[in-house]
Design a protein around this motif. Sequence first.
Motif, mmCIF file in Angstrom:
data_model
loop_
_atom_site.group_PDB
_atom_site.id
_atom_site.type_symbol
_atom_site.label_atom_id
_atom_site.label_comp_id
_atom_site.label_asym_id
_atom_site.label_seq_id
_atom_site.Cartn_x
_atom_site.Cartn_y
_atom_site.Cartn_z
ATOM 1 N N ARG A 1 -9.035 9.793 -7.799
ATOM 2 C CA ARG A 1 -8.402 11.438 -7.434
ATOM 3 C C ARG A 1 -9.907 11.769 -6.355
ATOM 4 O O ARG A 1 -10.450 12.657 -6.657
ATOM 5 C CB ARG A 1 -9.163 12.228 -8.380
ATOM 6 C CG ARG A 1 -6.903 12.313 -8.621
ATOM 7 C CD ARG A 1 -7.381 13.461 -10.520
ATOM 8 N NE ARG A 1 -6.979 13.058 -11.471
ATOM 9 C CZ ARG A 1 -7.278 13.218 -12.550
ATOM 10 N NH1 ARG A 1 -6.970 14.637 -12.205
ATOM 11 N NH2 ARG A 1 -7.061 13.000 -13.635
ATOM 12 N N LYS A 2 -10.439 10.659 -5.775
ATOM 13 C CA LYS A 2 -11.358 11.506 -4.902
ATOM 14 C C LYS A 2 -10.727 11.479 -3.558
ATOM 15 O O LYS A 2 -10.117 10.185 -2.860
ATOM 16 C CB LYS A 2 -12.935 10.692 -4.702
ATOM 17 C CG LYS A 2 -13.401 10.336 -6.056
ATOM 18 C CD LYS A 2 -13.882 10.717 -5.923
ATOM 19 C CE LYS A 2 -15.230 11.003 -7.353
ATOM 20 N NZ LYS A 2 -16.460 11.589 -7.823
ATOM 21 N N GLY A 3 -11.528 12.424 -2.403
ATOM 22 C CA GLY A 3 -10.698 12.259 -1.099
ATOM 23 C C GLY A 3 -11.515 12.189 -0.100
ATOM 24 O O GLY A 3 -12.225 11.497 -0.342
ATOM 25 N N PRO A 4 -11.232 12.088 1.375
ATOM 26 C CA PRO A 4 -10.117 13.064 1.620
ATOM 27 C C PRO A 4 -8.940 12.819 1.720
ATOM 28 O O PRO A 4 -8.450 11.273 1.665
ATOM 29 C CB PRO A 4 -10.760 13.403 2.753
ATOM 30 C CG PRO A 4 -11.137 11.651 3.622
ATOM 31 C CD PRO A 4 -11.908 11.387 2.339
ATOM 32 N N PHE A 5 -7.555 12.955 1.273
ATOM 33 C CA PHE A 5 -6.272 12.567 1.227
ATOM 34 C C PHE A 5 -5.478 13.126 2.937
ATOM 35 O O PHE A 5 -5.480 14.394 2.703
ATOM 36 C CB PHE A 5 -5.581 13.000 0.139
ATOM 37 C CG PHE A 5 -6.188 12.882 -1.423
ATOM 38 C CD1 PHE A 5 -6.419 12.073 -1.993
ATOM 39 C CD2 PHE A 5 -6.752 14.052 -1.447
ATOM 40 C CE1 PHE A 5 -6.781 11.455 -3.158
ATOM 41 C CE2 PHE A 5 -7.550 13.844 -3.126
ATOM 42 C CZ PHE A 5 -7.905 12.651 -3.427
ATOM 43 N N TYR A 6 -5.504 11.975 2.732
ATOM 44 C CA TYR A 6 -4.189 11.564 4.471
ATOM 45 C C TYR A 6 -3.438 11.683 4.351
ATOM 46 O O TYR A 6 -2.590 11.072 3.535
ATOM 47 C CB TYR A 6 -4.867 10.555 4.856
ATOM 48 C CG TYR A 6 -4.910 11.387 6.896
ATOM 49 C CD1 TYR A 6 -5.904 11.669 7.064
ATOM 50 C CD2 TYR A 6 -3.438 10.679 7.409
ATOM 51 C CE1 TYR A 6 -5.386 12.525 8.818
ATOM 52 C CE2 TYR A 6 -3.701 10.719 8.669
ATOM 53 C CZ TYR A 6 -4.785 11.736 9.874
ATOM 54 O OH TYR A 6 -5.089 12.330 10.634
ATOM 55 N N ASP B 1 -6.510 5.326 3.894
ATOM 56 C CA ASP B 1 -6.922 3.916 3.258
ATOM 57 C C ASP B 1 -8.388 5.020 2.449
ATOM 58 O O ASP B 1 -9.103 4.216 1.921
ATOM 59 C CB ASP B 1 -7.051 2.644 3.739
ATOM 60 C CG ASP B 1 -6.452 2.408 3.369
ATOM 61 O OD1 ASP B 1 -5.296 2.425 2.896
ATOM 62 O OD2 ASP B 1 -6.352 0.931 4.037
ATOM 63 N N ARG B 2 -9.245 5.831 3.444
ATOM 64 C CA ARG B 2 -10.388 6.441 3.072
ATOM 65 C C ARG B 2 -10.168 7.135 1.809
ATOM 66 O O ARG B 2 -11.215 7.179 1.393
ATOM 67 C CB ARG B 2 -10.970 7.798 4.404
ATOM 68 C CG ARG B 2 -12.328 7.540 4.289
ATOM 69 C CD ARG B 2 -12.455 8.716 5.852
ATOM 70 N NE ARG B 2 -12.009 7.988 6.396
ATOM 71 C CZ ARG B 2 -11.680 8.679 7.825
ATOM 72 N NH1 ARG B 2 -11.615 9.541 8.102
ATOM 73 N NH2 ARG B 2 -11.966 7.583 9.201
ATOM 74 N N GLY B 3 -9.239 7.804 1.799
ATOM 75 C CA GLY B 3 -9.045 8.811 -0.109
ATOM 76 C C GLY B 3 -8.593 7.400 -0.991
ATOM 77 O O GLY B 3 -8.488 6.965 -1.244
ATOM 78 N N ASP B 4 -9.284 7.782 -1.799
ATOM 79 C CA ASP B 4 -8.989 6.889 -3.866
ATOM 80 C C ASP B 4 -8.229 7.743 -4.492
ATOM 81 O O ASP B 4 -8.898 8.844 -4.828
ATOM 82 C CB ASP B 4 -10.289 6.533 -3.656
ATOM 83 C CG ASP B 4 -10.240 5.394 -5.394
ATOM 84 O OD1 ASP B 4 -8.779 4.852 -5.063
ATOM 85 O OD2 ASP B 4 -11.589 5.087 -5.542
ATOM 86 N N THR B 5 -6.606 7.099 -4.387
ATOM 87 C CA THR B 5 -5.566 8.229 -4.662
ATOM 88 C C THR B 5 -6.569 7.695 -6.877
ATOM 89 O O THR B 5 -5.533 8.524 -7.684
ATOM 90 C CB THR B 5 -4.794 8.289 -4.881
ATOM 91 O OG1 THR B 5 -4.334 6.883 -4.689
ATOM 92 C CG2 THR B 5 -4.496 8.441 -3.545
ATOM 93 N N LYS C 1 -7.546 6.055 7.848
ATOM 94 C CA LYS C 1 -7.862 6.999 7.969
ATOM 95 C C LYS C 1 -6.666 7.176 6.303
ATOM 96 O O LYS C 1 -7.477 8.253 5.217
ATOM 97 C CB LYS C 1 -6.716 7.994 8.439
ATOM 98 C CG LYS C 1 -7.574 8.466 10.091
ATOM 99 C CD LYS C 1 -6.707 9.289 11.226
ATOM 100 C CE LYS C 1 -7.749 9.209 12.501
ATOM 101 N NZ LYS C 1 -6.958 10.103 12.675
#
Length: 141
Positions: free
Chosen positions: A62-67, A55-59, A53
């Motif tokens: 700046r692409k979510g989803p941010f967990y 790793d799903r968002g790419d910080t 979960k």
Amino acid sequence: MVTVIDGRNLIHGRLASVIAERIMDGEEIVVLNAEAIIITGTKDKVFAAFKQKVDRGDTTKRKGPFYPRRADLLFKRCVRGMIPWTSTSGREAYRRLHVFVGTPKQFQDCEKEKPAEACRKITGKYTTLGAVSKFLGSNVR
């Protein structure tokens, strides 16, 4: 009226569903000791599920989803998944939930509640939300 719930040794999903129902009914709830909430299952599977979960968002892009990684925010995110987040009533209910790691001074002398639905005898393998948080790299213990 504010209800104070001590999360120590309560089961994660069961506690979250009880709290989701109650905040949707208009109750304001404070959850203490979020790091001691129990997640049942083998440690490897629980850690892998939470890591997936995060790793799903790419910080970097700046692409979510941010967990979240902190124990208190992990629990709030679980409750958020159980309420109608996209509606106004769901957003207002979410604002009535406050979760803390440990016990702040203002809640030390309060009467604490433990919902019976979330209290179960643990017979299998389990880990705590604090251990998951530490695994994900949180600095809040």
